[in-house]
Each structure stands twice: as C-alpha cells, then as structure tokens.
Design an enzyme around this catalytic site. Structure first.
Site, PDB file in Angstrom:
ATOM      1  N   CYS A   1       6.623   2.178 -39.123  1.00  0.00           N
ATOM      2  CA  CYS A   1       6.477   2.405 -37.675  1.00  0.00           C
ATOM      3  C   CYS A   1       5.022   2.239 -37.249  1.00  0.00           C
ATOM      4  O   CYS A   1       4.730   1.990 -36.099  1.00  0.00           O
ATOM      5  CB  CYS A   1       6.986   3.792 -37.307  1.00  0.00           C
ATOM      6  SG  CYS A   1       5.975   5.137 -37.967  1.00  0.00           S
TER       7      CYS A   1
ATOM      8  N   CYS B   1       0.854  -1.194   0.000  1.00  0.00           N
ATOM      9  CA  CYS B   1       0.000   0.000   0.000  1.00  0.00           C
ATOM     10  C   CYS B   1       0.894   1.250   0.000  1.00  0.00           C
ATOM     11  O   CYS B   1       1.736   1.411   0.888  1.00  0.00           O
ATOM     12  CB  CYS B   1      -0.910  -0.006   1.230  1.00  0.00           C
ATOM     13  SG  CYS B   1      -1.903   1.495   1.287  1.00  0.00           S
TER      14      CYS B   1
ATOM     15  N   THR C   1      -1.193  -0.413  -6.253  1.00  0.00           N
ATOM     16  CA  THR C   1      -1.315   0.845  -7.008  1.00  0.00           C
ATOM     17  C   THR C   1       0.034   1.550  -7.185  1.00  0.00           C
ATOM     18  O   THR C   1       0.957   1.367  -6.398  1.00  0.00           O
ATOM     19  CB  THR C   1      -2.282   1.781  -6.267  1.00  0.00           C
ATOM     20  OG1 THR C   1      -1.889   1.831  -4.906  1.00  0.00           O
ATOM     21  CG2 THR C   1      -3.696   1.293  -6.360  1.00  0.00           C
TER      22      THR C   1
ATOM     23  N   CYS D   1       2.441  11.304 -39.762  1.00  0.00           N
ATOM     24  CA  CYS D   1       3.620  10.801 -40.454  1.00  0.00           C
ATOM     25  C   CYS D   1       4.556  11.959 -40.816  1.00  0.00           C
ATOM     26  O   CYS D   1       5.773  11.846 -40.748  1.00  0.00           O
ATOM     27  CB  CYS D   1       3.201  10.024 -41.695  1.00  0.00           C
ATOM     28  SG  CYS D   1       4.595   9.241 -42.523  1.00  0.00           S
TER      29      CYS D   1
ATOM     30  N   CYS E   1       8.206   4.651 -46.484  1.00  0.00           N
ATOM     31  CA  CYS E   1       7.569   4.162 -45.248  1.00  0.00           C
ATOM     32  C   CYS E   1       8.530   3.258 -44.470  1.00  0.00           C
ATOM     33  O   CYS E   1       9.054   2.289 -45.017  1.00  0.00           O
ATOM     34  CB  CYS E   1       6.292   3.400 -45.597  1.00  0.00           C
ATOM     35  SG  CYS E   1       5.509   2.685 -44.156  1.00  0.00           S
TER      36      CYS E   1
HETATM   37  C1  LIG Z   1      -9.748   2.668  -3.282  1.00  0.00           C
HETATM   38  C2  LIG Z   1      -8.761   1.555  -3.279  1.00  0.00           C
HETATM   39  C3  LIG Z   1      -8.424   0.909  -2.093  1.00  0.00           C
HETATM   40  C4  LIG Z   1      -7.498  -0.115  -2.097  1.00  0.00           C
HETATM   41  N1  LIG Z   1      -7.223  -0.752  -0.927  1.00  0.00           N
HETATM   42  C5  LIG Z   1      -6.334  -1.779  -0.923  1.00  0.00           C
HETATM   43  C6  LIG Z   1      -6.092  -2.529   0.235  1.00  0.00           C
HETATM   44  O1  LIG Z   1      -6.671  -2.280   1.285  1.00  0.00           O
HETATM   45  N2  LIG Z   1      -5.194  -3.533   0.178  1.00  0.00           N
HETATM   46  C7  LIG Z   1      -4.553  -3.869  -0.983  1.00  0.00           C
HETATM   47  O2  LIG Z   1      -3.751  -4.802  -0.977  1.00  0.00           O
HETATM   48  N3  LIG Z   1      -4.783  -3.187  -2.097  1.00  0.00           N
HETATM   49  C8  LIG Z   1      -5.662  -2.165  -2.110  1.00  0.00           C
HETATM   50  N4  LIG Z   1      -5.936  -1.517  -3.266  1.00  0.00           N
HETATM   51  C9  LIG Z   1      -5.241  -1.932  -4.509  1.00  0.00           C
HETATM   52  C10 LIG Z   1      -6.057  -2.917  -5.313  1.00  0.00           C
HETATM   53  O3  LIG Z   1      -6.286  -4.115  -4.618  1.00  0.00           O
HETATM   54  C11 LIG Z   1      -5.354  -3.249  -6.637  1.00  0.00           C
HETATM   55  O4  LIG Z   1      -4.122  -3.850  -6.336  1.00  0.00           O
HETATM   56  C12 LIG Z   1      -5.096  -2.012  -7.495  1.00  0.00           C
HETATM   57  O5  LIG Z   1      -6.157  -1.124  -7.410  1.00  0.00           O
HETATM   58  C13 LIG Z   1      -4.864  -2.379  -8.972  1.00  0.00           C
HETATM   59  O6  LIG Z   1      -5.955  -3.071  -9.519  1.00  0.00           O
HETATM   60  P1  LIG Z   1      -7.155  -2.384 -10.380  1.00  0.00           P
HETATM   61  O7  LIG Z   1      -6.504  -1.610 -11.476  1.00  0.00           O
HETATM   62  O8  LIG Z   1      -8.004  -3.514 -10.818  1.00  0.00           O
HETATM   63  O9  LIG Z   1      -7.841  -1.479  -9.421  1.00  0.00           O
HETATM   64  C14 LIG Z   1      -6.871  -0.500  -3.300  1.00  0.00           C
HETATM   65  C15 LIG Z   1      -7.220   0.139  -4.478  1.00  0.00           C
HETATM   66  C16 LIG Z   1      -8.150   1.148  -4.492  1.00  0.00           C
HETATM   67  C17 LIG Z   1      -8.525   1.800  -5.786  1.00  0.00           C
END
Ligand SMILES: Cc1cc2nc3c(=O)[nH]c(=O)nc-3n(C[C@H](O)[C@H](O)[C@H](O)COP(=O)(O)O)c2cc1C
Ligand SMILES: Cc1cc2nc3c(=O)[nH]c(=O)nc-3n(C[C@H](O)[C@H](O)[C@H](O)COP(=O)(O)OP(=O)(O)OC[C@H]3O[C@@H](n4cnc5c(N)ncnc54)[C@H](O)[C@@H]3O)c2cc1C
Ligand code: SF4
Ligand code: SF4
Ligand code: SF4
Length: 863
Positions: free
Chosen positions: A826, A583, A648, A799, A823
């Site tokens: 790409c 996290c 994330t 292009c 060309c």
């Molecule tokens: C609002 C929110 C809360 C999240 N809370 C957690 C969490 O408590 N524990 C965790 O491991 N990941 C948490 N995540 C991450 C998600 O589990 C996931 O790994 C991440 O969002 C990527 O996946 P997605 O693109 O499908 O959302 C959270 C994501 C979001 C958007």
C-alpha cells in the site's frame, strides 16, 4: 575563517530553504560582498527550480563553490538574516555548497563566453580578484590572459587557505570552468616592473587588471629573525598545502614546540595547521587580549578545540638561538596606553611579567604588503597607507589603462570582496574599452513555452487569474514586466446594477504544521472599482503590452449587463472574455456559482455574450458540484470557445475556538466561502482532467487551482490544461514566481527532450483510467534502504495501526525491514517515512494478499 564544508542532501537543502522567509529587499543580499544574490537562489530552490538556483548563483559568482566553503558568513550574508528574529539565520553557505555540488553532479554548463572580439586584456595575479575579472571579461567577449607568478593559479585560495577549510578539488573545478571560457593562463610568470607593464600595452593589450594581492609578509623586526626554524605565514601555509612539501614540513613540526605570532585569521590558520601536522605544543602570541583578537569567534573556537594555547596581551621581546637554530622566545605582557588602539606603538610592557618559551619553530603571521616584484610600478600609481588607490565604482587606478582590485586595494578583505572587485573592473573595462566587433554568446537553444489558446498566441502559458492579483493596470504591468504571459483581469461588474462592498476581514489562511498558507479562504466578490476605470486600464494594458493576452473576466446580472460588459471589454481591446459563472460568495441573487449550477441560465448568458462580441469566450466553472461536464457542455451549446476551471471551493477553513465563529469572522459571524491555493490542487487537477478527457466537450481547458511551482504547472498541462492561471501562489509569494515557473518548465522539457510545451498538453491523460480498470498481474511491496534508515519507527507505527503489520524494527541496529510475505504494497510506510527515498517500491511477480486471510483465521482461532 570558518569551515562551511557541510554538503546538505537534496532533502536537507530544500528543508533549509523552507526556513527562509523569502524576504523583500533581503538583508542577506546586501551582506554578500560578491552580489551572489542568495535571496534569489534560495527562492528558486524553494520553488523547486534547482537548476535556476544554480544558474543565479554561478552567474553571479564564478567562485561560488569556494565561497561556500570559506566565506565568514556570520559577518556577511547570514549576519542580517531576518530569520534570526525567529530562531537561527538560514545556513546560506550550506545551501550554496549544495547547489555547487548539484551543478557538478548534474554536469551543468552555466557559463558561456563568445568567441573573443577585437580587444585583449591582461590580468596580473590569479587570486579571486583576477579570476573573477578574467571570467567576467571573457563572458563579455574579451580575449583574456592571466599572468601568475606561481606555478598554478588560485592565489591565496591555493597557497594560503588550508586544505582542511578549502578542498583543492573545488578550487580546481572552478578554475576549469574559467579555462573552459577560453581564458588563457600563463603561470610561473612574475610580472616585475613598470617597463614590463608597458610591454603589455605594446603587445596589443588594451588594459590591465592588477590583482597581485598582499603576499609579502611583514617581519617582526627582532634580532635573530634569520635563524633556521623561523618562517612567515606565507611560506608555512604554502608548504603545508604542497603535495611534495607537506611531508617534509610535517617532519619539522611533528612533536615540536611552535610559536605563532599574531591574533588574526591567518595566525589561527597557521596555529591549527601546526596542530594538524602533529605539533606537540602550539602557542598563539598576540598583542591583543582574547576578546580583542581580530580572528572570528569560530576560528578561535576551532583553535581552542585543536589545543592551541593563547598568550594574549603579550609581546615578543627577543628570539633565542643556538647553532643557527631558534631555541626559544622571550616575551612579556603588555597593556594598551590608549584603550582601543591596537597597534604596537600603543603597547606598554608590564614589568615583572617577562616569560620565555622553548621554541622549535616560530611562525610570523602579523600581516603583509605588496608583492615585491611590482614595487616600481606600484610606486608610480597613486597609493595611500600601503594600498593602491582606485575608484570605488570602477576600480580604475591613476593610470586609466590600469585597473586594480582585491587585497592590494583595501585591507581586511575577503574572497567575496575580491570577486566583487573583479566584477566591477570587468564592467568598467568593457565600458572604457568597448569592443568594436559584434560578439554573440553561443547560448544553447531552450524549449519553447509558446502556446496558442483560443486563437491567440501566448508567450508562455502563465496567466494571472481573475482576483486581487489582477486588480489594476499598474499591478498587471508589473506582472508583465516580471514575465507573465497573460492576465484574466479581475471580474468586472456594473456598479449601477449592484454596488460591491467587500466585507472585512475577508481572508483566512490555512496553515498546516510548520507549512504556512497551504490554503486560503476568501469572501471577496467581483471588482469594487468603477467599470469605466477598469476598461480604461484594459485599454492601456493592451496598448502597452501588445504581445500579452488580456482576458476580461465579467459578471452581469441581466442580459443587458452581460452585453454591456462584454462589448465594453471588446472595445477596450481585450483579446477574450471569461464569463464568471463560479464566484461562490456573491451577495446578489442569481449571480456567480448559482448560474454555474443552473445549466439553462448558463447556456443562455453564454449565448447572449457570444451573439454580441466577436472575441473568444471562456466559461469559468464552479467546482462546487459533483460533475463539471454538464455545465461545461451547456456553455459549449451557448457557444463558449473554452472552459476554465476551477474557481474556489466552498469551505470553512477554521472555526475560532474562543468565539465559536467560523473564520474569517465578520462582526462575530463567518460564512462558507471560496477556498484556493495548494490544498485545492488535487481537486482542480481532477476537474481539468475530466474536462480534457471528454470527447463530447472537446474544448480547450484553462487550468486553475493551487499552481505555485513549475511541477504543479507541468501536472496541469499533462492532465490536459492548454493554458494556466494563478492567484494564491502570487498572493503568497508575489509575481516573482513566474521566473521559476518559466525556468523550471523549460528545464523539465529539456530533461524530457521535448522542444515545445505543447507536447505536454494532455500527454498524461492516456494513463488516467477508472479504478475498475486496474487489472493487475504484478504487485509491488515496499523495500527499506538500511543505509539511510534512521530507525525512527514511523513506518512501523503506520503499518502496524494503518496497514498490514509488515514492518519490523531491529532493536539492535534500529533499522526497519519489510516482511515481504505480509506487505500488501500500500506504500503507507513510504509516505510517512521522514527520510525521502529511504523506502522504495519493489515489483514482485504475481499478487500478494499479504497474509490478510491467514491473519483473520489466526486471530479468530485465538492467537
Ligand atoms: C481573494 C480572491 C479573489 C478572487 N476573485 C475572483 C474574481 O473576481 N473572479 C474570478 O473569476 N475568480 C476569483 N477568484 C478565484 C481565482 O481566480 C482562482 O480561480 C482560484 O483562486 C483558484 O486558483 P488559485 O488556487 O491559484 O488561487 C478569487 C480568488 C481569491 C483568492
Ligand atoms: C591564510 C589566509 C586565510 C584566509 N582565509 C580566508 C577565508 O576563509 N575567507 C575569506 O573570505 N578570505 C580569506 N582570506 C583572505 C583572502 O584569501 C584574500 O582576501 C583574497 O585571496 C585576496 O584575493 P586577491 O585576488 O586580491 O589576491 P591573492 O589571493 O593574494 O592573489 C594574488 C595572486 O597574484 C600573484 N602575484 C603576486 N605578485 C605577482 C606578480 N608580480 N606577477 C604575477 N603574479 C603575481 C600571487 O601569486 C597570487 O596568485 C585569507 C587569507 C589568508 C592569507
Ligand atoms: S558568496 Fe559567501 S557571503 Fe555571498 S551569499 Fe554566498 S556564502 Fe554568503
Ligand atoms: S535574509 Fe534570511 S530569511 Fe530573508 S531571504 Fe535572506 S536568507 Fe531568507
Ligand atoms: S520511517 Fe523510514 S527512517 Fe523511520 S524507521 Fe521506517 S524506514 Fe527507517
């Protein structure tokens, strides 16, 4: 009624579906009289699940293609469309027509019927009501025979609605679908009396569905109605549609003066058809004023465009004839005695307004009544105002063995309402006359989506990832009911060690152009709920859904904390644990992604957990590092059984241009925090592939990051994910996406002739190499399809300024072409072209450097 004949291209259909708001409790659904469920078929199309969209549409409405052509959508599904609040309603019938066309082109077989059981049902009349009842009964295992008085089935669809609005080929195809279900058609067989109906019961038929429509047109009640040159709408439209009779009718109409009496949809069809058969002048004479005409606005507009002249607020007073033929009509203007009551008795002639019209043909289109052949039967059943009375719920008449539907039971009906009556009657007949034999529908075997991950069997690879979508048992239970295979329950923590209070606002969405929510930034931490409550929920869920996999996500801040959370989860029945080392916005030090970057600590906590539980342990990795392998190997050394990736990404999605603060802004200040959703998919795929490719790691990977559609899911599986997790897709669209994830993935496997989803896992990794390993012997160049090129010149701009100046636009034809010498392949032009598939890749022998070097010399040398 309107002509909805436009067949969208795939691109057009997806773009139109892209306008749909995907509403909750969608108003379009309540507007569709046949319960075709447009909201679901549009949602499925939007999720890339085209075949699923076709199935929804077809299973709900056996005449879906026909309806797509003839439904007066402006007063049905499109009338209440929420999108109207922004701009225009969604063109639902155009999407429906696309799906029906797709179904046919792809040769899909959506409807299946079992070998009939022990009951026989007679359907009398083969209009939409009869066809719909026959289909739904056959699919339930009833032996169905349809009796039709005309030589071919279809009712008014074949003999009434003009070909310029309904292509007979579409109707024939849909009737073939019904025949393929085993429904028998006996045509040219008018059923004509009560005695004959009773004979059906003697012939072992258990029940009858009557749907003979309203095909006895009303007369005007004027002297001279038997003159030659006078027809009713039924005869006129039937003749205009018959291959053998059309030319004959054209001869009678061409260059002639026609009067159509009536102001409804049928009158408009007659008037426009007469114009299309080259009539000289066509008058539509109606009692109603223009704004009172019962015809729909687009029908009136079409009639205007075709040159029909309206004599509204007028009454025909007499018919003039000569030598047995009509030669004119006389009429006068009227006004209503009582306003708003549009019946002949209420009309009062306006003196001095009399007129006469020279007329070669008069067409009566003022309504119709019951089929004459069945009068005896019909009078023995309860009726009111000229319609049979049936129960609204089950279409049963006063004779419990006779059910009825379509035009004969209510006025002002449409094809969709007839289809619905047929569906309702089929349900009711099945309830009143249940089969005593067992029938099984021969459904084709579908590929298996079952996977095994960390020793547990998942019914499908789709899990909710730890986040608000998996916050409570109530939520997860709804997700399981929708079909999710497992859940990673929102990260648990110990509140006495650290009390979580999430800031507000805590989310910011990234929109791009007209595409909303392509990325989501959150500043949320782990669960705010008390641990005891969360464990109770896990316990309840596991007991209630023993076939679903519950993974408990945990985050401790000390050895004791990790152990307490791990043991508590195991005792509550969790099948496995996910350790949240990732996290990015934990406000407490030494937690979340800081552990994910401290490899010894990561290994240590993994080991602490492993030593204290016997269930499998997954380590969830942070993507906020360059290389995910070292921490994953550390987790493995600590005993982890699998890796999950990604959490994330640390990001700033937007900065508020008024306040200068990053968003989401909490009391004037923002932070770098977790970014997720479709925009992170490419990064997630990369991490997953790198982990799955590593022999040193050699652990199963749970793939996470931007999964929304089955295509996303398939990509993660191909890149080595052995299980899948989703958050943002669910936060955006709800748990319902799982239906399209499942259906779409099954269809994909089928198209690849694979029996199990496990055959996909890691299959694409053999094609993933380091960029230095591309030793090319052949090049590609782009190639423009001049047929589809719309001459926008976007490829030229791209292009010219971003590639190798290899595109030319012909100023006369306004089409693009490629200078193959220049060309370099790409493919930038292909990516900017707004017409999908207009620019394709063409392989050439050898390597093309595209005159790059020559250009440099030319430029240096002064032009
Ligand atoms: C609002 C929110 C809360 C999240 N809370 C957690 C969490 O408590 N524990 C965790 O491991 N990941 C948490 N995540 C991450 C998600 O589990 C996931 O790994 C991440 O969002 C990527 O996946 P997605 O693109 O499908 O959302 C959270 C994501 C979001 C958007
Ligand atoms: C010109 C015209 C245009 C229309 N345009 C539209 C439109 O654009 N959109 C829309 O939604 N609705 C339209 N409608 C209305 C729609 O066609 C009807 O509501 C619908 O067809 C009614 O279906 P049904 O099955 O009840 O009857 P029908 O379609 O009338 O079918 C009844 C069938 O029963 C058969 N039959 C009758 N008597 C007997 C007997 N004694 N024995 C055996 N068979 C018998 C008939 O031959 C016929 O095939 C239009 C109607 C007309 C007349
Ligand atoms: S069947 Fe007709 S009314 Fe129903 S959704 Fe389709 S086009 Fe709309
Ligand atoms: S009402 Fe309109 S916007 Fe809403 S789901 Fe239906 S078609 Fe889409
Ligand atoms: S971008 Fe596509 S459509 Fe536009 S000119 Fe180029 S090839 Fe044609």
């Amino acid at each position: 009624m309107p002509n909805n004949k436009i067949i969208l291209t795939l691109q057009g259909a997806i773009q139109e579906a892209g306008r749909c708001l995907l509403c909750h409790d969608a108003p379009c659904n309540s507007g569709c009289g046949a319960d075709t469920d447009p909201a679901t078929f549009i949602f499925k199309l939007r999720m890339g699940n085209i075949k699923g969209a076709v199935r929804t549409m077809r299973r709900n409405n056996v005449l879906a293609a026909t309806c797509a052509q003839v439904c007066p959508t402006c007063r049905l599904c499109e009338e209440g469309c929420s999108r109207s609040g922004i701009d225009e309603p969604i063109r639902i019938s155009a999407i429906q027509a696309f799906l029906a066309d797709y179904e046919r082109r792809e040769g899909m077989h959506v409807l299946h019927a079992p070998k009939p059981g022990n009951r026989k049902i007679a359907v009398i009349g083969s209009g939409p009501a009869g066809l719909s009842a026959a289909t739904n009964l056959a699919m339930k295992g009833y032996a169905v025979t349809v009796l039709e008085k005309r030589s071919e089935p279809g009712g008014l669809l074949r003999y009434g609605i003009p070909d310029h609005r309904l292509d007979p080929d579409i109707l024939n195809h849909e009737i073939d679908l019904i025949r393929n279900l085993g429904v028998k058609f006996e045509c040219a067989k008018p059923v004509s009396s009560k005695t004959e109906l009773n004979e059906f019961f003697n012939r072992d038929f258990d029940a009858i569905f009557l749907a003979t429509g309203y095909d006895q047109p009303y007369d005007l009640g004027l002297l001279g109605e038997d003159l030659s040159g006078i027809m009713n709408w039924e005869e006129f439209l039937r003749l205009s549609k018959g291959e053998e009779t059309r030319d004959d009718l054209r001869e009678k109409v061409q260059g002639k003066r026609i009067v159509v009496v009536g102001g409804g949809s049928v009158a408009m069809d007659c008037a426009v058809t007469a114009k299309m058969l080259a009539a000289d002048r066509v008058y539509a004479v109606s009692l109603e004023a223009m704004d009172e005409l019962p015809a729909d606005m687009d029908e009136k507009e079409l009639a205007f465009r075709e040159g029909v002249r309206f004599k509204s607020s007028c009454r025909l007073m007499g018919i003039q004839g000569e030598n047995g033929r009509i030669k004119g009509v006389k009429g006068c203007e009227i006004r209503w005695k009582k306003p708003g009551w549009f019946v002949p008795e209420n009309a009062q002639d306006v003196s001095g307004t009399e007129f006469s019209l020279p007329t070669d043909m008069l067409i009566k289109a003022i309504g119709a009544g019951f089929s004459p052949e069945l009068q005896a039967t019909l009078t023995s059943l309860n009726s009111k105002d000229g319609r049979l009375v049936t129960s609204v719920q089950n279409m049963q008449t006063s004779d419990p063995r006779i059910f009825a539907g379509g035009d004969m039971v209510a006025s002002g009906k449409t094809v969709v309402t007839a289809v619905m009556d047929g569906k309702k009657a089929a349900e009711a007949i099945a309830e009143a006359f249940p089969l005593s034999t067992t029938v099984t529908v021969p459904l084709p075997k579908r590929p298996s989506l079952e996977i095994e991950f960390c020793g547990s069997k998942f019914i499908n690879p789709f899990c909710l990832s730890a986040s608000p979508v998996a916050n409570t048992a109530e939520m997860v239970s709804r997700a399981f009911d929708a079909g999710w295979g497992g859940v990673v329950y929102k990260t648990l923590n110990i509140e006495r060690e650290y009390k979580i209070v999430d800031p507000t606002p805590r989310l910011n969405a990234l929109h791009h152009g007209d595409r909303r929510f392509i990325g989501l930034q959150n500043i949320e931490m782990v669960s705010e709920r008390p641990l005891a409550q969360n464990l109770k929920d896990i316990d309840w869920l596991k007991k209630r859904y023993p076939d679903r996999i519950i993974i408990s996500s945990i985050m401790g801040y000390s050895d004791e904390g990790w152990i307490e959370l791990a043991k508590g989860s195991e005792d509550a029945g969790a099948d496995m644990l996910e350790l949240n080392f990732s996290c990015p916005q934990m406000a407490i030090e030494g937690a979340g992604h800081t552990i994910g970057q401290d490899y010894p600590a990561l290994e240590h906590f993994t080991k602490v957990v492993k030593d204290n539980v016997s269930i499998p342990v997954i380590a969830k990795m942070t993507p906020n590092i360059t290389d995910m392998l070292p921490p994953s190997i550390a987790a493995k050394q600590g005993g982890a059984d699998a890796i999950s990736a990604i959490n994330t990404l640390r990001a700033i999605t937007e900065v508020n241009l008024d306040t200068f603060a990053p968003m989401p802004t909490i009391q004037g200040r923002g932070s770098i925090s977790g970014y997720s959703g479709p925009a992170v998919k490419p990064i997630a795929l990369r991490f997953v592939a790198e982990l799955a490719q590593s022999d040193e790691l050699s652990l199963p990977v749970s793939g996470i990051g931007g999964i929304e559609t089955w295509q996303d899911a398939a990509m993660f599986l191909l890149m080595g994910a052995a299980n899948l997790q989703v958050t943002t897709g669910v936060m955006h669209y709800g748990y319902r996406i799982v239906e399209s994830l499942i259906e779409g993935l099954e269809d994909y496997l089928e198209s690849k002739k694979l029996e199990s989803v496990t055959e996909l896992i890691g299959r694409g990794l053999q094609y993933l190499v380091d960029p230095s390993e591309h030793h090319q012997t052949k090049h590609v160049i782009s190639s423009v399809d001049v047929e589809t090129c719309i001459g926008c010149g976007l490829c030229y701009i791209a292009c010219h300024d971003g590639a190798n100046q290899a595109i030319r636009i012909d100023s006369d034809t306004r089409t693009a072409s490629v200078d193959e010498e220049r060309c370099v392949g790409c493919l930038l032009c292909k990516h900017v072209c707004p017409v999908w598939d207009c620019i394709s890749m063409k392989e050439i022998d050898g390597i093309n450097v595209g005159g790059m070097h020559g250009d440099a010399i030319r430029f240096v040398g002064g032009k």
